[in-house]
Write a protein that holds these residues in place. Structure first.
Motif, PDB file in Angstrom:
ATOM      1  N   CYS A  62       0.965  -0.898  -0.699  1.00  0.00           N
ATOM      2  CA  CYS A  62      -0.115  -0.052   0.081  1.00  0.00           C
ATOM      3  C   CYS A  62       1.014   1.248  -0.252  1.00  0.00           C
ATOM      4  O   CYS A  62       2.241   1.694   0.320  1.00  0.00           O
ATOM      5  N   ARG A  63       0.192   2.110  -0.738  1.00  0.00           N
ATOM      6  CA  ARG A  63       1.324   3.946  -0.536  1.00  0.00           C
ATOM      7  C   ARG A  63       0.010   4.065   0.792  1.00  0.00           C
ATOM      8  O   ARG A  63      -1.132   4.238  -0.058  1.00  0.00           O
ATOM      9  N   VAL A  64       0.116   5.482   1.771  1.00  0.00           N
ATOM     10  CA  VAL A  64      -0.490   5.666   2.571  1.00  0.00           C
ATOM     11  C   VAL A  64      -0.022   7.275   2.262  1.00  0.00           C
ATOM     12  O   VAL A  64       1.341   7.255   2.175  1.00  0.00           O
ATOM     13  N   SER A  65      -0.814   8.235   2.049  1.00  0.00           N
ATOM     14  CA  SER A  65      -0.329   9.659   2.606  1.00  0.00           C
ATOM     15  C   SER A  65      -1.122  10.607   3.157  1.00  0.00           C
ATOM     16  O   SER A  65      -2.188  10.181   3.051  1.00  0.00           O
ATOM     17  N   TRP A  66      -1.047  11.212   3.738  1.00  0.00           N
ATOM     18  CA  TRP A  66      -1.430  12.901   4.530  1.00  0.00           C
ATOM     19  C   TRP A  66      -1.053  14.131   4.177  1.00  0.00           C
ATOM     20  O   TRP A  66       0.499  14.003   3.479  1.00  0.00           O
ATOM     21  N   ALA A  67      -1.267  14.638   4.563  1.00  0.00           N
ATOM     22  CA  ALA A  67      -0.969  16.321   4.694  1.00  0.00           C
ATOM     23  C   ALA A  67       0.811  16.318   4.582  1.00  0.00           C
ATOM     24  O   ALA A  67       1.645  17.270   4.442  1.00  0.00           O
ATOM     25  N   LYS A  68       1.509  15.692   5.479  1.00  0.00           N
ATOM     26  CA  LYS A  68       2.707  15.717   6.227  1.00  0.00           C
ATOM     27  C   LYS A  68       3.651  14.760   5.773  1.00  0.00           C
ATOM     28  O   LYS A  68       4.891  14.820   5.611  1.00  0.00           O
ATOM     29  N   GLY A  69       3.274  13.431   4.819  1.00  0.00           N
ATOM     30  CA  GLY A  69       4.256  12.850   4.761  1.00  0.00           C
ATOM     31  C   GLY A  69       3.490  11.041   4.173  1.00  0.00           C
ATOM     32  O   GLY A  69       2.319  11.732   3.717  1.00  0.00           O
ATOM     33  N   TRP A  70       3.722  10.516   3.891  1.00  0.00           N
ATOM     34  CA  TRP A  70       3.973   9.715   3.238  1.00  0.00           C
ATOM     35  C   TRP A  70       4.886   7.855   3.191  1.00  0.00           C
ATOM     36  O   TRP A  70       5.693   8.346   3.588  1.00  0.00           O
ATOM     37  N   THR A  71       4.025   6.848   2.675  1.00  0.00           N
ATOM     38  CA  THR A  71       5.243   5.557   2.695  1.00  0.00           C
ATOM     39  C   THR A  71       4.351   4.687   2.269  1.00  0.00           C
ATOM     40  O   THR A  71       3.169   4.415   1.327  1.00  0.00           O
ATOM     41  N   ASP A 125      -3.001  -7.733  19.858  1.00  0.00           N
ATOM     42  CA  ASP A 125      -2.153  -7.510  21.085  1.00  0.00           C
ATOM     43  C   ASP A 125      -1.606  -6.140  20.363  1.00  0.00           C
ATOM     44  O   ASP A 125      -2.112  -5.299  19.535  1.00  0.00           O
ATOM     45  N   LYS A 126      -1.673  -5.516  21.582  1.00  0.00           N
ATOM     46  CA  LYS A 126      -1.826  -4.025  22.069  1.00  0.00           C
ATOM     47  C   LYS A 126      -0.701  -3.409  22.007  1.00  0.00           C
ATOM     48  O   LYS A 126      -0.287  -2.091  21.929  1.00  0.00           O
ATOM     49  N   VAL A 127       0.066  -3.805  21.565  1.00  0.00           N
ATOM     50  CA  VAL A 127       1.712  -3.604  21.587  1.00  0.00           C
ATOM     51  C   VAL A 127       2.147  -3.888  20.250  1.00  0.00           C
ATOM     52  O   VAL A 127       2.186  -4.716  19.490  1.00  0.00           O
ATOM     53  N   CYS A 128       2.779  -2.544  19.457  1.00  0.00           N
ATOM     54  CA  CYS A 128       3.049  -2.468  18.045  1.00  0.00           C
ATOM     55  C   CYS A 128       4.379  -3.449  18.170  1.00  0.00           C
ATOM     56  O   CYS A 128       5.579  -2.891  18.713  1.00  0.00           O
ATOM     57  N   ASP A 129       4.164  -4.135  16.687  1.00  0.00           N
ATOM     58  CA  ASP A 129       5.551  -4.850  16.562  1.00  0.00           C
ATOM     59  C   ASP A 129       6.473  -4.111  15.177  1.00  0.00           C
ATOM     60  O   ASP A 129       7.072  -4.890  15.384  1.00  0.00           O
ATOM     61  N   LEU A 130       6.165  -3.374  14.734  1.00  0.00           N
ATOM     62  CA  LEU A 130       6.534  -2.598  13.112  1.00  0.00           C
ATOM     63  C   LEU A 130       5.553  -0.987  13.426  1.00  0.00           C
ATOM     64  O   LEU A 130       5.066  -0.887  13.365  1.00  0.00           O
ATOM     65  N   LYS A 131       7.042  -0.319  13.529  1.00  0.00           N
ATOM     66  CA  LYS A 131       6.665   0.995  12.964  1.00  0.00           C
ATOM     67  C   LYS A 131       7.630   1.021  11.872  1.00  0.00           C
ATOM     68  O   LYS A 131       8.451   1.110  11.060  1.00  0.00           O
ATOM     69  N   LEU A 132       6.934   2.315  10.568  1.00  0.00           N
ATOM     70  CA  LEU A 132       7.086   2.812   9.935  1.00  0.00           C
ATOM     71  C   LEU A 132       7.129   4.012   9.120  1.00  0.00           C
ATOM     72  O   LEU A 132       5.598   4.470   9.965  1.00  0.00           O
ATOM     73  N   PRO A 133       8.031   4.961   9.685  1.00  0.00           N
ATOM     74  CA  PRO A 133       8.033   6.481   9.258  1.00  0.00           C
ATOM     75  C   PRO A 133       7.517   6.955   8.765  1.00  0.00           C
ATOM     76  O   PRO A 133       8.182   6.034   7.292  1.00  0.00           O
ATOM     77  N   PHE A 134       6.984   7.846   8.151  1.00  0.00           N
ATOM     78  CA  PHE A 134       6.468   8.484   7.518  1.00  0.00           C
ATOM     79  C   PHE A 134       8.021   9.499   6.576  1.00  0.00           C
ATOM     80  O   PHE A 134       8.318   9.724   7.123  1.00  0.00           O
ATOM     81  N   LYS A 135       7.644  10.096   5.137  1.00  0.00           N
ATOM     82  CA  LYS A 135       8.782  10.180   4.791  1.00  0.00           C
ATOM     83  C   LYS A 135       8.472  11.270   4.686  1.00  0.00           C
ATOM     84  O   LYS A 135       7.125  11.928   3.972  1.00  0.00           O
ATOM     85  N   ASN A 136       8.587  12.791   4.699  1.00  0.00           N
ATOM     86  CA  ASN A 136       8.303  14.463   4.795  1.00  0.00           C
ATOM     87  C   ASN A 136       7.555  14.658   2.969  1.00  0.00           C
ATOM     88  O   ASN A 136       8.401  14.296   2.010  1.00  0.00           O
ATOM     89  N   LYS A 137       6.719  15.235   3.294  1.00  0.00           N
ATOM     90  CA  LYS A 137       6.106  16.099   2.031  1.00  0.00           C
ATOM     91  C   LYS A 137       6.881  16.984   1.675  1.00  0.00           C
ATOM     92  O   LYS A 137       7.319  17.820   2.794  1.00  0.00           O
ATOM     93  N   PRO A 138       7.572  17.951   0.715  1.00  0.00           N
ATOM     94  CA  PRO A 138       8.251  19.065   0.410  1.00  0.00           C
ATOM     95  C   PRO A 138       6.933  19.948   0.556  1.00  0.00           C
ATOM     96  O   PRO A 138       6.185  20.521   0.501  1.00  0.00           O
TER      97      PRO A 138
END
Length: 151
Positions: free
Chosen positions: A95-104, A138-151
């Motif tokens: 998937c590609r997720v994007s919003w006003a401040k970032g994407w991944t 599970d209530k604990v995150c096991d994967l975290k993917l940071p957003f790349k900043n939009k210009p």
């Protein structure tokens, strides 16, 4: 002849018993080509929650054979889809997720990673700094993917 028929019946019964009743599925349910066989009869649900508080995000998911389309997920909303993993263990949705401040761009489901991690339910959350994935029940995150900043 009756002995031969009994052996065939026994072989088919054992095959179904040990394969989890695998059946061919249509293209839309497997993430693979028509005629793929599933690992088991259950479906996997992938659900992505919006935790951006007041902001929407866009998500576009695909597999090799299926384009699930682009979806806008509003505040406090979620996006979900379901499928059956194929017999060969090659099911992959990205998937590609994007919003006003970032994407991944990321693999939201990969049989090789997720068959023991979130076999029937894969939960993801979109927060301001990235995307968080959770093991099944599970209530604990096991994967975290940071957003790349939009210009």
């Amino acid at each position: 002849m009756a002995l031969f028929s009994n052996h065939i019946f026994l072989l088919l019964s054992l095959t179904l018993a040990f394969s989890g009743g695998a059946t061919p599925l249509s293209r839309n349910e497997t993430g693979g080509a028509r005629g793929d066989f599933v690992i088991s009869p259950f479906k996997t649900v992938v659900q992505v929650f919006n935790r951006l508080y007041g902001t929407s995000f866009t998500i576009h998911c695909k597999s090799k054979d299926n384009d699930l389309g682009t979806h806008m997920v509003g505040p406090k909303g979620n996006y979900r889809f379901k499928f059956r993993a194929n017999f060969w263990g090659t099911t992959l949705f990205f998937c590609r997720v994007s919003w006003a401040k970032g994407w991944t761009v990321f693999n939201i489901y990969s049989t090789k990673r997720d068959i023991g991690r979130c076999q029937t339910y894969c939960k993801w959350e979109v927060l301001g700094d990235g995307l968080y994935g959770y093991r099944q029940n599970d209530k604990v995150c096991d994967l975290k993917l940071p957003f790349k900043n939009k210009p």
